[in-house]
Design a protein around this motif. Structure first.
Motif, PDB file in Angstrom:
ATOM      1  N   ALA A  63     -19.932  21.615 -10.998  1.00 19.97           N
ATOM      2  CA  ALA A  63     -21.072  20.585 -10.968  1.00 19.97           C
ATOM      3  C   ALA A  63     -20.458  19.055 -11.690  1.00 19.97           C
ATOM      4  N   ALA A  64     -20.293  18.358 -11.053  1.00 20.75           N
ATOM      5  CA  ALA A  64     -19.551  17.087 -11.551  1.00 20.75           C
ATOM      6  C   ALA A  64     -20.412  16.127 -12.135  1.00 20.75           C
ATOM      7  N   GLY A  65     -20.169  15.535 -13.111  1.00 20.54           N
ATOM      8  CA  GLY A  65     -21.081  14.323 -13.655  1.00 20.54           C
ATOM      9  C   GLY A  65     -20.483  13.086 -12.764  1.00 20.54           C
ATOM     10  N   GLN A  94     -24.906   2.058 -16.454  1.00 19.31           N
ATOM     11  CA  GLN A  94     -26.183   2.905 -17.076  1.00 19.31           C
ATOM     12  C   GLN A  94     -25.683   4.454 -17.215  1.00 19.31           C
ATOM     13  N   GLU A  95     -24.958   4.895 -16.329  1.00 19.01           N
ATOM     14  CA  GLU A  95     -24.422   6.199 -16.369  1.00 19.01           C
ATOM     15  C   GLU A  95     -23.334   6.281 -17.594  1.00 19.01           C
ATOM     16  N   ARG A  96     -22.622   5.357 -17.782  1.00 20.37           N
ATOM     17  CA  ARG A  96     -21.667   5.434 -18.870  1.00 20.37           C
ATOM     18  C   ARG A  96     -22.429   5.449 -20.280  1.00 20.37           C
ATOM     19  N   GLY A 108     -16.069  10.227 -15.567  1.00 17.59           N
ATOM     20  CA  GLY A 108     -14.959  10.967 -15.256  1.00 17.59           C
ATOM     21  C   GLY A 108     -13.941  10.501 -14.164  1.00 17.59           C
ATOM     22  N   LEU A 109     -12.876  11.104 -14.185  1.00 19.92           N
ATOM     23  CA  LEU A 109     -11.601  10.749 -13.293  1.00 19.92           C
ATOM     24  C   LEU A 109     -11.644  11.975 -12.165  1.00 19.92           C
ATOM     25  N   PRO A 110     -11.385  11.530 -10.814  1.00 25.10           N
ATOM     26  CA  PRO A 110     -11.349  12.654  -9.994  1.00 25.10           C
ATOM     27  C   PRO A 110     -10.502  13.885 -10.516  1.00 25.10           C
ATOM     28  N   ASP A 111      -9.326  13.734 -10.919  1.00 27.03           N
ATOM     29  CA  ASP A 111      -8.361  14.591 -11.473  1.00 27.03           C
ATOM     30  C   ASP A 111      -9.047  15.601 -12.482  1.00 27.03           C
ATOM     31  N   GLU A 112     -10.143  15.088 -13.284  1.00 18.82           N
ATOM     32  CA  GLU A 112     -10.689  15.707 -14.315  1.00 18.82           C
ATOM     33  C   GLU A 112     -11.736  16.975 -13.703  1.00 18.82           C
ATOM     34  N   MET A 166     -19.749  25.654 -13.045  1.00 24.24           N
ATOM     35  CA  MET A 166     -18.994  25.018 -14.336  1.00 24.24           C
ATOM     36  C   MET A 166     -19.233  23.732 -14.300  1.00 24.24           C
ATOM     37  N   THR A 167     -20.002  23.073 -15.269  1.00 20.04           N
ATOM     38  CA  THR A 167     -20.128  21.670 -15.316  1.00 20.04           C
ATOM     39  C   THR A 167     -19.464  20.761 -15.953  1.00 20.04           C
ATOM     40  N   VAL A 168     -18.910  19.831 -15.277  1.00 19.43           N
ATOM     41  CA  VAL A 168     -17.768  19.021 -16.011  1.00 19.43           C
ATOM     42  C   VAL A 168     -18.261  17.443 -15.946  1.00 19.43           C
ATOM     43  N   ASP A 169     -18.838  17.212 -16.989  1.00 20.94           N
ATOM     44  CA  ASP A 169     -19.800  16.004 -16.817  1.00 20.94           C
ATOM     45  C   ASP A 169     -19.670  14.877 -18.315  1.00 20.94           C
ATOM     46  N   GLY A 170     -18.655  15.361 -19.051  1.00 19.42           N
ATOM     47  CA  GLY A 170     -18.907  14.515 -20.150  1.00 19.42           C
ATOM     48  C   GLY A 170     -20.190  14.733 -21.105  1.00 19.42           C
ATOM     49  N   GLY A 171     -20.792  15.902 -21.049  1.00 19.97           N
ATOM     50  CA  GLY A 171     -22.017  16.115 -21.846  1.00 19.97           C
ATOM     51  C   GLY A 171     -23.410  15.615 -21.444  1.00 19.97           C
ATOM     52  N   LEU A 172     -23.196  15.213 -19.926  1.00 28.01           N
ATOM     53  CA  LEU A 172     -24.622  14.357 -19.392  1.00 28.01           C
ATOM     54  C   LEU A 172     -25.514  15.458 -19.491  1.00 28.01           C
ATOM     55  N   GLU A 173     -25.286  16.667 -18.935  1.00 30.37           N
ATOM     56  CA  GLU A 173     -26.415  17.559 -18.716  1.00 30.37           C
ATOM     57  C   GLU A 173     -27.152  18.071 -20.073  1.00 30.37           C
TER      58      GLU A 173
END
Ligand SMILES: NC(=O)c1ccc[n+]([C@@H]2O[C@H](COP(=O)([O-])OP(=O)(O)OC[C@H]3O[C@@H](n4cnc5c(N)ncnc54)[C@H](OP(=O)(O)O)[C@@H]3O)[C@@H](O)[C@H]2O)c1
Length: 247
Positions: A176-178, A202-204, A213-217, A238-245
């Motif tokens: 699950a991407a952020g 706003q997202e940042r 995030g970057l696509p590679d991440e 697996m959530t990969v989102d800089g903690g957004l969730e």
């Protein structure tokens, strides 16, 4: 070097292109799909282990054609990556049957058709399915309800298929991407450059780690969930989102 065969939908840009390249660089053969010939050729040109097929992720015929092409080229199939996505900023008052159906056709129906077509081959290799979801597949968002609900459906398909296919040795997980730098905001979300810039800011501001995030991440986790490092893992998002969730 690996020698696995991967099908990856939506490999013409963003997260899908990054994942295709990551698979190819570790020695896997990758068949990427997309609807746009030019960007598809660009992805194929990035690495000799990448082949391309123009295919619509929402089409049952194209799902069968995609699996047949991978088998014809390499004789086996080890993983299916359901990455192609459709979405829209779509307030409820603007929702129409066609717009809702278009989103679900790519995000829910398409992955189901491809997984079904691939199943006999995945069973033979004890392979894996990786679905690409979003933080908004499990976190509510105003104005994104149908995109979010389609990703919620994809996350639940992931869990149900994991149970159903575990006896066959086939694992099913999701990333699950952020908010990630890609063509998504001006492409599938249909925003102008100015609107996209405002949404990015706003997202940042809402992401605990302070950046998109970057696509590679994200791609790195897709590759991991498809491979032997996660052999005892199934049914997970697996959530990969800089903690957004969490925010
Ligand atoms: N970027 C983000 O912020 C973000 C966040 C959460 C989740 N995601 C998810 O990540 C996945 C990849 O998105 P991205 O961010 O990399 O966006 P992107 O750069 O716009 O890439 C989307 C990809 O999907 C393909 N695609 C869309 N509709 C298709 C169809 N009907 N048939 C075949 N291919 C189709 C596009 O190819 P063609 O246009 O050539 O068909 C393109 O390769 C999506 O599932 C998206 O929902 C993205």
């Amino acid at each position: 070097m690996n020698d696995k065969v991967i099908i990856l939908t939506g490999g013409t840009s963003g997260i899908g292109r990054a994942a295709a390249l990551a698979f190819a660089r570790q020695g896997d053969k990758v068949l990427v799909t997309g609807r746009r010939p030019g960007p598809l050729e660009e992805t194929v040109a990035e690495h000799p282990n990448i082949a391309g097929l123009i295919a619509d992720a929402a089409s049952a015929d194209d799902a069968r054609r995609t699996v047949a092409k991978a088998i014809e080229a390499w004789g086996r199939l080890d993983a299916v990556i359901n990455n192609a996505g459709a979405g829209a900023i779509l307030p409820l008052e603007d929702a129409t049957a066609d717009r809702i159906a278009d989103i679900f056709a790519v995000n829910v129906v398409g992955p189901s058709l491809l997984a079904a077509a691939a199943l006999p081959h995945l069973r033979a290799t004890r392979g894996a399915i990786v679905n690409v979801s979003s933080t908004y597949g499990h976190k509510p968002a105003a104005g994104l309800s149908h995109y979010a609900a389609s990703k919620a459906a994809l996350e639940h398909l992931t869990r149900c298929w994991a149970l159903e296919l575990a006896p066959l040795g086939v694992r099913v997980n999701a990333v699950a991407a952020g908010p990630t730098e890609s063509g998504a905001l001006t492409g599938m979300m249909g925003l102008s450059d100015e609107q996209a810039a405002a949404v990015k800011e706003q997202e940042r501001a809402r992401i605990p780690l302070g950046r998109r995030g970057l696509p590679d991440e994200v791609a790195g986790w897709i590759v991991r969930l498809a491979g032997p490092a996660t052999q005892w893992m199934t049914g997970q998002i697996m959530t990969v989102d800089g903690g957004l969730e969490l925010a």
